[in-house]
Design an enzyme around this catalytic site. Structure first.
Site, PDB file in Angstrom:
ATOM      1  N   GLN A  67       4.179  -3.244 -10.760  1.00  0.00           N
ATOM      2  CA  GLN A  67       5.434  -2.724 -10.193  1.00  0.00           C
ATOM      3  C   GLN A  67       6.319  -3.835  -9.640  1.00  0.00           C
ATOM      4  OE1 GLN A  67       3.327   0.430  -7.690  1.00  0.00           O
ATOM      5  NE2 GLN A  67       5.271   1.433  -8.169  1.00  0.00           N
ATOM      6  N   HIS A  89      -3.860   6.780  -8.162  1.00  0.00           N
ATOM      7  CA  HIS A  89      -2.477   6.561  -8.611  1.00  0.00           C
ATOM      8  C   HIS A  89      -2.255   5.076  -8.926  1.00  0.00           C
ATOM      9  CE1 HIS A  89       2.048   7.337  -8.103  1.00  0.00           C
ATOM     10  NE2 HIS A  89       1.957   6.010  -8.073  1.00  0.00           N
ATOM     11  N   GLU A  90      -2.751   4.186  -8.046  1.00  0.00           N
ATOM     12  CA  GLU A  90      -2.539   2.743  -8.242  1.00  0.00           C
ATOM     13  C   GLU A  90      -3.348   2.216  -9.427  1.00  0.00           C
ATOM     14  OE1 GLU A  90      -0.052   1.693  -6.763  1.00  0.00           O
ATOM     15  OE2 GLU A  90       0.071   3.211  -5.199  1.00  0.00           O
ATOM     16  N   HIS A 131      -1.573   2.784 -12.548  1.00  0.00           N
ATOM     17  CA  HIS A 131      -0.550   1.763 -12.815  1.00  0.00           C
ATOM     18  C   HIS A 131      -1.147   0.572 -13.564  1.00  0.00           C
ATOM     19  CE1 HIS A 131       3.180   3.000 -10.922  1.00  0.00           C
ATOM     20  NE2 HIS A 131       2.590   3.297  -9.786  1.00  0.00           N
ATOM     21  N   GLY A 142       1.471   2.655  -1.272  1.00  0.00           N
ATOM     22  CA  GLY A 142       0.668   1.820  -2.161  1.00  0.00           C
ATOM     23  C   GLY A 142       1.582   1.129  -3.144  1.00  0.00           C
ATOM     24  N   CYS A 156       6.479   7.890  -6.407  1.00  0.00           N
ATOM     25  CA  CYS A 156       6.191   6.518  -6.838  1.00  0.00           C
ATOM     26  C   CYS A 156       7.438   5.675  -6.637  1.00  0.00           C
ATOM     27  CB  CYS A 156       5.798   6.533  -8.315  1.00  0.00           C
ATOM     28  SG  CYS A 156       5.394   4.908  -8.976  1.00  0.00           S
ATOM     29  N   LEU A 157       7.279   4.464  -6.098  1.00  0.00           N
ATOM     30  CA  LEU A 157       8.445   3.604  -5.864  1.00  0.00           C
ATOM     31  C   LEU A 157       9.154   3.247  -7.170  1.00  0.00           C
ATOM     32  CD1 LEU A 157       7.124   1.152  -3.108  1.00  0.00           C
ATOM     33  CD2 LEU A 157       8.649   3.111  -2.820  1.00  0.00           C
TER      34      LEU A 157
END
Ligand code: CO
Length: 168
Positions: free
Chosen positions: A51, A135-136, A139, A46, A93-94
Site C-alpha cells: 500500500q 485483511h493485511e 494485501h 493496519g 481500507c486506506l
C-alpha cells in the site's frame, strides 16, 4: 521518518504477490517507521507494505486501537496456518477510501510471522486483531476486501471503484 503515499485501488502493485523478506535491514526498519507514521496520519488500523509502494511481505497493525497502551506492531512474512469458524464484520481500507462493506472471514486464525528482531512467532488471533491481520495478509497476496464481497454488491460499487482507480 517520512510520510508515504498510499497506493489506491486500481494501481497494479496492490494486485502483486509480495516478495518474502530474507533479511531485516535498516531500510526495512525505516520503512516500518514510515508506515507507522503514515498509518497514524491516515487514522488507519493496519497497513501493508504494498500500500506504500513496496511489494514485500510486511504489514503493521495499530494495536493501540485494539488494546490499551499497546504500540504499533510489525509482522514480517506473515502467513495463516490454521483457520476456524466464520464471522461477518464491516471492513474498510486506506487504498479504497470511503467504501465500507461486510466481509465474511474465519473468526480465529493461527498466524506464523517474524518480528523486527527476527524472532519467530506462532500466534492465535481472534476478534479485531484476527480480522485485521487477515485483511493485511490478503494485501500481501494481491487480494482486496472488495474481492471478498458478493458479486451483486461489487457491481453496485463498480462506479465508485472506477472513480477511485481514475483518481477522481
Ligand atoms: Co487494506
Amino acid at each position: 521518518m517520512a510520510l508515504r503515499e498510499i497506493a489506491l485501488y486500481g494501481q497494479s502493485i496492490l494486485r502483486m504477490k509480495a516478495d518474502p523478506i530474507v533479511e531485516i535491514t535498516d531500510s526495512i526498519r525505516t520503512l516500518v517507521e514510515d508506515m507507522i507514521e503514515t498509518m497514524q496520519e491516515e487514522e488507519g488500523i493496519g497497513l501493508a507494505a504494498p500500500q506504500v509502494g513496496e511489494s514485500i511481505s510486511l504489514c503493521i497493525i495499530n494495536l493501540g486501537l485494539i488494546e490499551e497502551d499497546a504500540v504499533p506492531k510489525a509482522y514480517i512474512n506473515p502467513v495463516i496456518v490454521e483457520k476456524e469458524g466464520m464471522c461477518t464484520v464491516e471492513e474498510g481500507c486506506l487504498s479504497i477510501p470511503d467504501i465500507r462493506e461486510d466481509v465474511d472471514r474465519p473468526e480465529v486464525i493461527k498466524a506464523r510471522y517474524m518480528d523486527l528482531d527476527g524472532g519467530e512467532h506462532l500466534d492465535e488471533c481472534d476478534g479485531m486483531l484476527g480480522r485485521i491481520l487477515q485483511h493485511e495478509i490478503d494485501h500481501l497476496n494481491g487480494v482486496l476486501f472488495v474481492d471478498r464481497i458478493s458479486s451483486i454488491k461489487r457491481e453496485l460499487l463498480a462506479k465508485e471503484l472506477k472513480q477511485i482507480a481514475a483518481g477522481d
